[in-house]
Motif scaffolding. Sequence first.
Motif: not given
Length: 146
Positions: A5-23
């Motif tokens: 959930y935290r790694a693969l589902i949650f990021p797609f649910l976020i509407r706005q916010g600081k971008p997560t660095p690819f690394f």
Amino acid sequence: FLVHYRALIFPFLIRQGKPTPFFTFLLALLFCVYNGYLQGRSLSNYAEYPSDWLKHPCFIAGFMGWLIGMAINIHSDNILRNLRKPGETGYKIPRGGMFEYVSGANFFGEILEWFGFALACCTIASVAFALCTLFILGSRAKQHHQ
């Protein structure tokens, strides 16, 4: 673990916010894949359970802890996602759900989730993962609280 959930589902649910660095994303993904492999290998190759394990109090309590922890985690994340209106910035204190009892309800839910998993599995790998989760998320929860 592959669809964590935290790694693969949650990021797609976020509407706005600081971008997560690819690394950072890549490291989180690699950790989840490797941890999933370790947990799966531990359960499939080394763990031995009696035939009535699914009725054992440790399994039942652990499964319930995992389920309740996941529900708290998902509900708390939903509260956090909806704190600000679109375009709004600034810090807001979350209210509702477990946030009425602990300031880091999302962290609390995830810690409960993985300790429940460890109790249900009773393996060294699951206990190690639960402890790592406690130390990592516990320190993040303390920072967020401050």
